[in-house]
Design an enzyme around this catalytic site. Structure first.
Site, PDB file in Angstrom:
ATOM      1  N   GLU A 102      43.531  23.172 -33.796  1.00 44.33           N
ATOM      2  CA  GLU A 102      43.569  24.179 -32.728  1.00 44.33           C
ATOM      3  C   GLU A 102      43.094  23.553 -31.417  1.00 44.33           C
ATOM      4  OE1 GLU A 102      44.709  26.612 -31.383  1.00 44.33           O
ATOM      5  OE2 GLU A 102      43.769  28.469 -32.053  1.00 44.33           O
ATOM      6  N   ASP A 103      43.578  24.077 -30.299  1.00 44.99           N
ATOM      7  CA  ASP A 103      43.167  23.549 -29.000  1.00 44.99           C
ATOM      8  C   ASP A 103      41.736  23.938 -28.649  1.00 44.99           C
ATOM      9  OD1 ASP A 103      43.857  26.235 -28.752  1.00 44.99           O
ATOM     10  OD2 ASP A 103      45.214  25.956 -27.063  1.00 44.99           O
ATOM     11  N   ASP A 138      37.251  30.169 -28.858  1.00 49.12           N
ATOM     12  CA  ASP A 138      36.601  30.961 -27.817  1.00 49.12           C
ATOM     13  C   ASP A 138      35.852  32.096 -28.526  1.00 49.12           C
ATOM     14  OD1 ASP A 138      36.079  32.561 -25.590  1.00 49.12           O
ATOM     15  OD2 ASP A 138      38.112  32.632 -24.874  1.00 49.12           O
ATOM     16  N   LYS A 160      34.075  26.883 -27.082  1.00 45.66           N
ATOM     17  CA  LYS A 160      33.247  27.681 -26.159  1.00 45.66           C
ATOM     18  C   LYS A 160      32.304  28.516 -27.011  1.00 45.66           C
ATOM     19  CE  LYS A 160      36.976  28.859 -23.026  1.00 45.66           C
ATOM     20  NZ  LYS A 160      37.523  29.973 -22.217  1.00 45.66           N
ATOM     21  N   ASP A 217      47.404  26.265 -21.515  1.00 42.45           N
ATOM     22  CA  ASP A 217      48.169  26.870 -20.426  1.00 42.45           C
ATOM     23  C   ASP A 217      47.426  27.976 -19.706  1.00 42.45           C
ATOM     24  OD1 ASP A 217      48.237  28.724 -22.655  1.00 42.45           O
ATOM     25  OD2 ASP A 217      49.808  29.790 -21.558  1.00 42.45           O
ATOM     26  N   ARG A 227      50.561  23.012 -19.079  1.00 40.09           N
ATOM     27  CA  ARG A 227      50.412  22.345 -20.383  1.00 40.09           C
ATOM     28  C   ARG A 227      50.644  20.836 -20.273  1.00 40.09           C
ATOM     29  NH1 ARG A 227      50.160  26.331 -24.383  1.00 40.09           N
ATOM     30  NH2 ARG A 227      51.429  28.182 -24.058  1.00 40.09           N
TER      31      ARG A 227
HETATM   32  P1  5GP Z   1      39.883  33.079 -29.508  1.00 38.55           P
HETATM   33  O1  5GP Z   1      40.678  33.891 -30.493  1.00 38.55           O
HETATM   34  O2  5GP Z   1      38.939  32.100 -30.164  1.00 38.55           O
HETATM   35  O3  5GP Z   1      39.190  33.958 -28.506  1.00 38.55           O
HETATM   36  O4  5GP Z   1      40.877  32.301 -28.603  1.00 38.55           O
HETATM   37  C1  5GP Z   1      41.502  31.210 -29.008  1.00 38.55           C
HETATM   38  C2  5GP Z   1      42.775  30.988 -28.228  1.00 38.55           C
HETATM   39  O5  5GP Z   1      42.686  31.527 -26.901  1.00 38.55           O
HETATM   40  C3  5GP Z   1      43.001  29.540 -28.081  1.00 38.55           C
HETATM   41  O6  5GP Z   1      43.781  29.044 -29.112  1.00 38.55           O
HETATM   42  C4  5GP Z   1      43.702  29.451 -26.745  1.00 38.55           C
HETATM   43  O7  5GP Z   1      45.079  29.573 -26.932  1.00 38.55           O
HETATM   44  C5  5GP Z   1      43.185  30.618 -25.959  1.00 38.55           C
HETATM   45  N1  5GP Z   1      42.089  30.229 -25.055  1.00 38.55           N
HETATM   46  C6  5GP Z   1      40.771  30.475 -25.178  1.00 38.55           C
HETATM   47  N2  5GP Z   1      40.075  29.957 -24.155  1.00 38.55           N
HETATM   48  C7  5GP Z   1      40.966  29.336 -23.372  1.00 38.55           C
HETATM   49  C8  5GP Z   1      40.852  28.585 -22.144  1.00 38.55           C
HETATM   50  O8  5GP Z   1      39.793  28.354 -21.566  1.00 38.55           O
HETATM   51  N3  5GP Z   1      42.021  28.126 -21.638  1.00 38.55           N
HETATM   52  C9  5GP Z   1      43.225  28.336 -22.230  1.00 38.55           C
HETATM   53  N4  5GP Z   1      44.287  27.832 -21.644  1.00 38.55           N
HETATM   54  N5  5GP Z   1      43.371  29.013 -23.371  1.00 38.55           N
HETATM   55  C10 5GP Z   1      42.249  29.526 -23.929  1.00 38.55           C
HETATM   56 MG    MG Z   2      45.569  28.273 -29.287  1.00 36.61          MG
END
Ligand code: 5GP
Ligand code: MG
Length: 176
Positions: free
Chosen positions: A98-99, A102, A130, A161, A167
């Site tokens: 995963e990138d 959050d 994060k 993105d 990207r």
């Molecule tokens: P989560 O479900 O953990 O809140 O979010 C994960 C997804 O949200 C990541 O896979 C990503 O696609 C997107 N995301 C969360 N934070 C960022 C950020 O700072 N920048 C970008 N571009 N995408 C984010």
């Molecule tokens: Mg993602």
């Protein structure tokens, strides 16, 4: 260097990313040698990280792609949208790539879906984490392999993105 106006500053340069990804590849090589693991790219954000990461893993492996997202613009929607079926992973050693983690809603959901399919093992590799942004329900969620822990910033580039843009930047930048 190409730095679009919307990029406030560069958080990790191309060289810093390459070095950290190389280190993760070394760890994965020693952990997965002889196991023929299945590396799963969680689309679309992790595509660049994934391509670099797998080339640093020096043992036989296979790849798959899985589409899931919960973001809309710069905000987490909280609703995970899993757009593809989980591949056949029964008895496989799976590494989800995963990138960024959050709130951890996305990966918690994806992980649960994958665990239902009885893999031999399931680990998570993420480039960015994060930690301070975890949803209360997932506050203990952590990846097995993490590139960098970052503060609560919205970042783009290296596959990440903002509404599908940026990207292609070779670095991770902070979005204005
Ligand atoms: P989560 O479900 O953990 O809140 O979010 C994960 C997804 O949200 C990541 O896979 C990503 O696609 C997107 N995301 C969360 N934070 C960022 C950020 O700072 N920048 C970008 N571009 N995408 C984010
Ligand atoms: Mg993602």
């Amino acid at each position: 260097m190409y730095v679009p106006e919307k990029i406030e500053r560069i958080l990790y340069t191309q060289e810093e990313l390459a070095e950290r990804v190389r280190q993760l590849g070394e760890r994965l090589t020693s952990d997965y040698g002889g196991k023929n693991p299945l590396f799963v790219c969680v689309l679309k954000g992790s595509v660049v990280f994934f391509a670099d990461l797998i080339r640093g893993v020096r043992c036989p492996l296979e790849i798959e792609f899985y589409k899931a997202s919960s973001y809309d613009g710069t905000r987490s929607t909280g609703k995970v949208d899993s757009k593809s079926d989980v591949p056949d992973i029964t008895g496989r050693d799976v590494v989800l790539v995963e990138d960024i983690v959050d709130t951890a809603r996305t990966l918690s959901d994806v992980k649960a879906r994958f665990l239902e399919k009885s893999p031999a093992s399931l680990k998570i590799a993420c480039l960015l984490d994060k930690r301070s942004c975890r949803d209360e329900r997932f506050k203990n969620f952590s990846a097995d392999y993490t590139g960098f822990e970052i503060e609560n910033l919205f970042v783009v580039g290296y596959g990440l993105d903002c509404s599908q843009a940026f990207r292609n930047l070779p670095y991770i930048g902070v979005y204005k």
